[in-house]
Design a protein around this motif. Structure first.
Motif, mmCIF file in Angstrom:
data_model
loop_
_atom_site.group_PDB
_atom_site.id
_atom_site.type_symbol
_atom_site.label_atom_id
_atom_site.label_comp_id
_atom_site.label_asym_id
_atom_site.label_seq_id
_atom_site.Cartn_x
_atom_site.Cartn_y
_atom_site.Cartn_z
ATOM 1 N N GLN A 3 12.747 2.595 -1.552
ATOM 2 C CA GLN A 3 12.085 1.397 -2.071
ATOM 3 C C GLN A 3 12.402 0.216 -1.168
ATOM 4 O O GLN A 3 13.556 0.027 -0.768
ATOM 5 C CB GLN A 3 12.553 1.091 -3.493
ATOM 6 N N LEU A 4 11.380 -0.565 -0.872
ATOM 7 C CA LEU A 4 11.532 -1.837 -0.152
ATOM 8 C C LEU A 4 10.920 -2.901 -1.050
ATOM 9 O O LEU A 4 9.735 -2.824 -1.384
ATOM 10 C CB LEU A 4 10.812 -1.791 1.189
ATOM 11 N N VAL A 5 11.722 -3.883 -1.422
ATOM 12 C CA VAL A 5 11.264 -4.908 -2.352
ATOM 13 C C VAL A 5 11.417 -6.275 -1.701
ATOM 14 O O VAL A 5 12.542 -6.734 -1.454
ATOM 15 C CB VAL A 5 12.043 -4.846 -3.677
ATOM 16 N N GLU A 6 10.285 -6.923 -1.442
ATOM 17 C CA GLU A 6 10.288 -8.248 -0.820
ATOM 18 C C GLU A 6 10.397 -9.341 -1.875
ATOM 19 O O GLU A 6 9.949 -9.173 -3.012
ATOM 20 C CB GLU A 6 9.008 -8.493 0.007
ATOM 21 N N CYS A 22 14.171 -8.631 1.959
ATOM 22 C CA CYS A 22 13.678 -7.281 1.697
ATOM 23 C C CYS A 22 14.873 -6.423 1.314
ATOM 24 O O CYS A 22 15.730 -6.149 2.170
ATOM 25 C CB CYS A 22 12.972 -6.717 2.917
ATOM 26 N N ALA A 24 16.397 -2.979 0.519
ATOM 27 C CA ALA A 24 16.063 -1.590 0.841
ATOM 28 C C ALA A 24 16.990 -0.637 0.094
ATOM 29 O O ALA A 24 18.196 -0.883 -0.001
ATOM 30 C CB ALA A 24 16.184 -1.368 2.339
ATOM 31 N N TYR A 95 4.777 -8.221 4.578
ATOM 32 C CA TYR A 95 5.251 -6.913 4.175
ATOM 33 C C TYR A 95 6.494 -6.529 4.964
ATOM 34 O O TYR A 95 6.557 -6.731 6.185
ATOM 35 C CB TYR A 95 4.188 -5.851 4.431
ATOM 36 N N CYS A 96 7.434 -5.926 4.270
ATOM 37 C CA CYS A 96 8.602 -5.322 4.886
ATOM 38 C C CYS A 96 8.312 -3.843 5.099
ATOM 39 O O CYS A 96 7.643 -3.206 4.263
ATOM 40 C CB CYS A 96 9.796 -5.503 3.946
ATOM 41 N N TYR A 114 7.726 3.569 5.584
ATOM 42 C CA TYR A 114 7.915 3.000 4.251
ATOM 43 C C TYR A 114 7.510 1.536 4.251
ATOM 44 O O TYR A 114 7.779 0.806 5.212
ATOM 45 C CB TYR A 114 9.389 3.122 3.824
ATOM 46 N N TRP A 115 6.901 1.117 3.135
ATOM 47 C CA TRP A 115 6.387 -0.254 3.014
ATOM 48 C C TRP A 115 6.736 -0.838 1.656
ATOM 49 O O TRP A 115 6.771 -0.119 0.649
ATOM 50 C CB TRP A 115 4.865 -0.258 3.178
ATOM 51 N N GLY A 116 6.957 -2.136 1.643
ATOM 52 C CA GLY A 116 7.091 -2.848 0.390
ATOM 53 C C GLY A 116 5.738 -3.260 -0.148
ATOM 54 O O GLY A 116 4.695 -2.988 0.462
ATOM 55 N N GLN A 117 5.772 -3.949 -1.287
ATOM 56 C CA GLN A 117 4.514 -4.322 -1.956
ATOM 57 C C GLN A 117 3.941 -5.625 -1.427
ATOM 58 O O GLN A 117 2.781 -5.951 -1.703
ATOM 59 C CB GLN A 117 4.746 -4.435 -3.467
#
Length: 125
Positions: A3-6, A22, A24, A95-96, A114-117
């Motif tokens: 999970q990547l959360v910005e 971000c 991770a 995006y992260c 992998y990408w954040g939202q």
């Protein structure tokens, strides 16, 4: 599960600053690079900055060089993007992303697994 959360986006006046974070989780990121990309309405996603997780090597898009700084805090599994001297043309969803170092092309979105939202950054003139 990775999970990547910005966080940290918002509305700021031109010339102002913001710091994106971000967080991770879900795997170890040694051997990975962490990147920031952005996408404005009706435009393609574009590279902003990247940093190798372990060595800390950094690369920047010419459009942000000298204004943005990417960094990591490994103990917190967090990547930051400090954005100074913001311009209206910096307005975008940021995006992260995380990609394995053995892929060449640090500025190519397809090289990231992998990408954040995303988090919205709006710079008013």
């Amino acid at each position: 599960q990775v999970q990547l959360v910005e966080s940290g986006g918002g509305l700021v006046q031109a010339g102002g600053s913001l710091r994106l974070s971000c967080a991770a989780s879900g795997r170890t990121f040694s051997g990975y690079r962490m990147g920031w990309f952005r996408q404005a309405p009706e435009k393609e996603r574009e590279f902003v900055a990247t940093i190798s997780w372990s060595a800390g090597n950094t690369y920047y898009a010419d459009s942000v060089k000298g204004r943005f700084t990417i960094s990591t805090r490994i103990a917190k599994n967090t990547v930051y993007l400090q954005m100074n001297s913001l311009k209206p043309e910096d307005t975008a969803v940021y995006y992260c992303a995380a990609g394995a170092l053995y892929y060449s092309g640090y500025d190519v979105p397809l090289k990231y697994d992998y990408w954040g939202q995303g988090t919205q950054v709006t710079v008013s003139s």
